[in-house]
Design a protein around this motif. Structure first.
Motif, PDB file in Angstrom:
ATOM      1  N   UNK A   1      -0.423   0.237 -12.776  1.00 11.83           N
ATOM      2  CA  UNK A   1      -0.166   0.177 -11.432  1.00 11.83           C
ATOM      3  C   UNK A   1       0.301  -1.317 -11.035  1.00 11.83           C
ATOM      4  N   UNK A   2      -0.155  -2.328 -11.556  1.00 12.44           N
ATOM      5  CA  UNK A   2       0.155  -3.812 -11.598  1.00 12.44           C
ATOM      6  C   UNK A   2       1.537  -3.854 -12.063  1.00 12.44           C
ATOM      7  N   UNK A   3       1.798  -3.199 -13.304  1.00 16.15           N
ATOM      8  CA  UNK A   3       3.043  -3.439 -13.999  1.00 16.15           C
ATOM      9  C   UNK A   3       4.114  -2.624 -13.008  1.00 16.15           C
ATOM     10  N   UNK A   4       3.839  -1.626 -12.531  1.00 15.19           N
ATOM     11  CA  UNK A   4       4.681  -0.865 -11.902  1.00 15.19           C
ATOM     12  C   UNK A   4       5.288  -1.521 -10.499  1.00 15.19           C
ATOM     13  N   UNK A   5       4.160  -1.899 -10.118  1.00 14.93           N
ATOM     14  CA  UNK A   5       4.550  -2.977  -8.809  1.00 14.93           C
ATOM     15  C   UNK A   5       5.340  -4.186  -9.185  1.00 14.93           C
ATOM     16  N   UNK A   6       4.983  -4.628 -10.353  1.00 15.57           N
ATOM     17  CA  UNK A   6       5.743  -5.740 -10.546  1.00 15.57           C
ATOM     18  C   UNK A   6       7.393  -5.411 -10.909  1.00 15.57           C
ATOM     19  N   UNK A   7       7.470  -4.387 -11.551  1.00 15.03           N
ATOM     20  CA  UNK A   7       8.751  -3.885 -11.604  1.00 15.03           C
ATOM     21  C   UNK A   7       9.626  -3.660 -10.390  1.00 15.03           C
TER      22      UNK A   7
ATOM     23  N   UNK B   1       0.772  -1.253   0.177  1.00 11.96           N
ATOM     24  CA  UNK B   1       0.131   0.014  -0.048  1.00 11.96           C
ATOM     25  C   UNK B   1       0.881   1.132  -0.015  1.00 11.96           C
ATOM     26  N   UNK B   2       1.864   1.236   0.823  1.00 18.16           N
ATOM     27  CA  UNK B   2       2.867   2.406   0.808  1.00 18.16           C
ATOM     28  C   UNK B   2       3.388   2.559  -0.593  1.00 18.16           C
ATOM     29  N   UNK B   3       3.803   1.681  -1.209  1.00 20.45           N
ATOM     30  CA  UNK B   3       4.489   1.671  -2.792  1.00 20.45           C
ATOM     31  C   UNK B   3       3.331   2.179  -3.578  1.00 20.45           C
ATOM     32  N   UNK B   4       2.112   1.591  -3.449  1.00 28.43           N
ATOM     33  CA  UNK B   4       1.204   2.277  -4.549  1.00 28.43           C
ATOM     34  C   UNK B   4       0.816   3.593  -4.144  1.00 28.43           C
ATOM     35  N   UNK B   5       0.931   4.086  -2.856  1.00 23.02           N
ATOM     36  CA  UNK B   5       0.674   5.491  -2.666  1.00 23.02           C
ATOM     37  C   UNK B   5       1.789   6.352  -3.203  1.00 23.02           C
ATOM     38  N   UNK B   6       3.193   5.917  -3.174  1.00 23.25           N
ATOM     39  CA  UNK B   6       4.134   6.513  -3.691  1.00 23.25           C
ATOM     40  C   UNK B   6       4.088   6.334  -5.600  1.00 23.25           C
ATOM     41  N   UNK B   7       3.756   5.501  -6.014  1.00 25.96           N
ATOM     42  CA  UNK B   7       3.387   5.439  -7.464  1.00 25.96           C
ATOM     43  C   UNK B   7       2.505   6.515  -7.781  1.00 25.96           C
ATOM     44  N   UNK B   8       1.460   6.525  -7.099  1.00 22.16           N
ATOM     45  CA  UNK B   8       0.425   7.532  -7.503  1.00 22.16           C
ATOM     46  C   UNK B   8       0.666   9.030  -7.101  1.00 22.16           C
TER      47      UNK B   8
ATOM     48  N   UNK C   1      -2.346  -8.892  -7.926  1.00 22.55           N
ATOM     49  CA  UNK C   1      -3.377  -9.150  -8.859  1.00 22.55           C
ATOM     50  C   UNK C   1      -4.121  -7.805  -9.236  1.00 22.55           C
ATOM     51  N   UNK C   2      -4.581  -7.464 -10.314  1.00 21.98           N
ATOM     52  CA  UNK C   2      -5.278  -5.962 -10.645  1.00 21.98           C
ATOM     53  C   UNK C   2      -6.275  -5.852  -9.668  1.00 21.98           C
ATOM     54  N   UNK C   3      -7.270  -6.873  -9.522  1.00 17.74           N
ATOM     55  CA  UNK C   3      -8.283  -6.692  -8.575  1.00 17.74           C
ATOM     56  C   UNK C   3      -7.932  -6.392  -7.163  1.00 17.74           C
ATOM     57  N   UNK C   4      -6.551  -6.873  -6.793  1.00 17.33           N
ATOM     58  CA  UNK C   4      -6.056  -6.364  -5.524  1.00 17.33           C
ATOM     59  C   UNK C   4      -5.741  -5.007  -5.335  1.00 17.33           C
ATOM     60  N   UNK C   5      -5.050  -4.427  -6.391  1.00 23.12           N
ATOM     61  CA  UNK C   5      -4.915  -3.220  -6.552  1.00 23.12           C
ATOM     62  C   UNK C   5      -5.875  -2.351  -6.441  1.00 23.12           C
ATOM     63  N   UNK C   6      -7.084  -2.602  -7.238  1.00 18.02           N
ATOM     64  CA  UNK C   6      -8.455  -2.109  -7.163  1.00 18.02           C
ATOM     65  C   UNK C   6      -8.984  -1.743  -6.041  1.00 18.02           C
ATOM     66  N   UNK C   7      -8.819  -3.099  -5.132  1.00 19.50           N
ATOM     67  CA  UNK C   7      -9.317  -2.943  -3.890  1.00 19.50           C
ATOM     68  C   UNK C   7      -8.685  -2.100  -2.905  1.00 19.50           C
ATOM     69  N   UNK C   8      -7.296  -2.079  -2.904  1.00 18.01           N
ATOM     70  CA  UNK C   8      -6.581  -1.213  -2.054  1.00 18.01           C
ATOM     71  C   UNK C   8      -6.709   0.178  -2.434  1.00 18.01           C
ATOM     72  N   UNK C   9      -6.847   0.510  -3.638  1.00 15.10           N
ATOM     73  CA  UNK C   9      -6.753   1.662  -4.290  1.00 15.10           C
ATOM     74  C   UNK C   9      -8.040   2.452  -3.655  1.00 15.10           C
ATOM     75  N   UNK C  10      -9.375   1.607  -3.652  1.00 17.32           N
ATOM     76  CA  UNK C  10     -10.552   2.318  -3.168  1.00 17.32           C
ATOM     77  C   UNK C  10     -10.533   2.519  -1.513  1.00 17.32           C
ATOM     78  N   UNK C  11      -9.831   1.402  -0.784  1.00 17.77           N
ATOM     79  CA  UNK C  11      -9.975   1.362   0.616  1.00 17.77           C
ATOM     80  C   UNK C  11      -8.768   2.600   0.994  1.00 17.77           C
ATOM     81  N   UNK C  12      -8.072   3.277   0.506  1.00 15.09           N
ATOM     82  CA  UNK C  12      -7.218   4.099   0.515  1.00 15.09           C
ATOM     83  C   UNK C  12      -7.581   5.415   0.220  1.00 15.09           C
ATOM     84  N   UNK C  13      -9.099   5.361  -0.428  1.00 10.00           N
ATOM     85  CA  UNK C  13      -9.614   6.763  -0.808  1.00 10.00           C
ATOM     86  C   UNK C  13      -8.937   7.099  -1.970  1.00 10.00           C
ATOM     87  N   UNK C  14      -8.443   6.384  -2.745  1.00  5.20           N
ATOM     88  CA  UNK C  14      -7.529   7.133  -4.071  1.00  5.20           C
ATOM     89  C   UNK C  14      -8.824   7.088  -5.551  1.00  5.20           C
TER      90      UNK C  14
END
Length: 497
Positions: free
Chosen positions: A459-465, A438-445, A471-484
């Motif tokens: 975002x899935x590709x960036x996290x893989x790098x 989640x911290x990495x996801x916030x940093x990318x955005x 999984x994409x659905x996991x990224x979507x789930x956490x993005x919504x939970x983080x209010x992004x």
């Protein structure tokens, strides 16, 4: 198919928890403040329970000298009442203890001055810390309404309107205005109800008693605003387009430029979509850490249970003497047996709580050293089963031990459950916690190009790098939970126009 009715004997095993086990689990689950209350309750109900009260004018006693500690002599070991026997050994020890410490206690059972003073101080603190009831939304509006000089009938209808408003709903009027009137009302009555609604909507907070979001925002607009008309247009006809960041469509329909729409949207963001929510009663609990985590001179973490306010309990000397009295009846002896049993169960449960909570906390700290040293981005995946295996208890015991418990660390006071996080594996096979992802996801955005923000797939590709397979659905789930917001909502159209 043949059916019959009859009696059949069947042998089966049923697991039942003994009352002592149930009490131990309850004591383990309690935070320190709740345990203090439980002990006070038990002491009021069980006259055999006494607590160690130190004399503030005398030198501090060492832990080894305090009653109730583990370093007990033969005469101070546990008293366990066995209803199937006479308990001669236990009662013999009671008599011996009376001989050894006959000068320590008075013959009568009464509370010491120190104990009464402590109870008075505790009650005073509870009264001082009690929160006063804040003014409700309805009271706030009624006080304003009482200061207005309006028709009595309009005032009565306004009071009914106010009674339907709910702070948790933002202060919106959800009932039709006609419901504020009796059956068979006339057009004149309905006009008075509309007037009453306008009166309520004129009160503070601005925007109260609106029937929908658009009306709520319009009520908050200042007619003197230089772009009052443009703001009204956006609110009345383009709220959904604004929410979805479809600025080019709004520009096409209204003739406003993208830059102008962006400025107007910033003005709209200053309005409050839930004006009544400010009157919600928010309860902020007083967090008292149950565990203190300190570092010694070598940098090693040391766990200390902060239960100094939990009294050390022991069996009353008065009732020990009472057992040797010649006038002690069988009924009284049975009463003392039961109370001894209950007192010893409580003492054992408290000691077991100390031991279990300390071991669980030490195991958690040992696993999460990097988190404590480096911060949230270094937290390790941890399951309760791992701690249970390490401590040698059932996983439900760990769950109860960490429930509603807080630990004071160099990084602040944290709930013990904060250290338990799920995770996934990187391409290299290393475990990585979801918090790290989640911290990495916030940093990318935060660092993305807002003219072309990352889609969830990107975002899935960036996290893989970065070595994180998600999984994409996991990224979507956490993005919504983080209010992004989504990529379309994050796009800045002023950078592409």
């Amino acid at each position: 198919m043949r059916m019959s009715v009859g009696l059949h004997a069947r042998q089966s095993q049923v697991q039942k928890l003994a009352p002592r086990m149930i009490q131990s689990m309850e004591i383990l689950q309690m935070p320190t403040l709740a345990l203090q209350e439980r002990i006070e309750q038990e002491m009021n109900e069980n006259p055999l329970l006494e607590q160690v009260v130190g004399d503030p004018l005398s030198p501090e006693e060492s832990d080894d000298d305090a009653p109730g500690k583990d370093s007990r002599s033969e005469n101070e070991k546990e008293l366990v009442v066995d209803n199937d026997h006479d308990n001669k050994d236990d009662f013999e020890r009671l008599l011996n203890m009376d001989d050894d410490s006959s000068s320590t206690f008075d013959d009568s059972f009464r509370r010491s001055a120190n104990r009464m003073s402590e109870e008075a101080d505790r009650r005073h603190d509870m009264m001082a810390n009690a929160q006063s009831r804040p003014e409700s939304l309805n009271d706030f509006l009624l006080h304003q309404l009482a200061e207005l000089d309006i028709d009595d009938t309009v005032e009565q209808i306004a009071e009914r309107i106010i009674s339907t408003l709910n702070a948790s709903d933002g202060g919106y009027l959800r009932s039709p205005i006609a419901d504020m009137l009796p059956p068979g009302h006339t057009k004149e009555d309905l006009a008075q109800a509309e007037e009453a609604l306008r009166v309520v909507q004129s009160l503070e907070p601005t925007g109260i008693a609106a029937r929908d979001l658009a009306e709520c925002l319009i009520l908050q607009l200042d007619p003197k605003h230089p772009h009052f008309e443009e703001l009204q247009t956006l609110i009345r006809f383009h709220l959904n387009d604004l929410a979805e960041n479809r600025l080019p469509q709004i520009s096409k329909k209204t003739g406003f430029t993208i830059e102008q729409i962006q400025e107007l949207r910033e003005d709209l963001h200053l309005l409050n979509p839930k004006p009544g929510a400010a009157f919600l009663e928010t309860y902020v609990p007083n967090v008292t850490p149950d565990i203190i985590l300190e570092q010694d001179e070598s940098g090693e973490y040391r766990v200390r249970l902060d239960d100094d306010r939990v009294p050390n309990l022991f069996i009353s000397e008065y009732y020990r003497r009472r057992l040797q009295a010649s006038d002690c009846t069988a009924e009284e002896r049975e009463f003392i047996k039961q109370k001894i049993n209950g007192a010893q169960w409580l003492i054992d449960s408290i000691e077991q709580r100390r031991s279990t909570l300390t071991k669980v906390a030490e195991a958690i700290v040992e696993h999460q050293k990097r988190f404590l040293d480096e911060g949230p981005e270094a937290i390790e995946p941890l399951k309760m089963q791992q701690i249970a295996d390490k401590v040698g208890v059932h996983v439900t015991t760990v769950s109860r031990a960490v429930d509603d418990k807080w630990i004071q660390t160099p990084r602040g006071i944290l709930p013990l459950r904060r250290f338990f996080v799920g995770g996934t594996q990187t391409e290299d096979g290393d475990d990585v916690a979801w918090d790290t992802i989640r911290l990495k996801l916030q940093e990318l955005i935060d660092k993305e190009d807002k003219s072309k923000p990352f889609s969830d797939e990107a975002l899935v590709d960036e996290l893989r790098n970065a070595g994180m397979t998600v999984a994409r659905r996991t990224v979507t789930k956490y993005r919504k939970k983080m209010g992004i917001p989504s990529s379309r909502q994050r796009r800045d159209w002023t950078l592409t126009s």
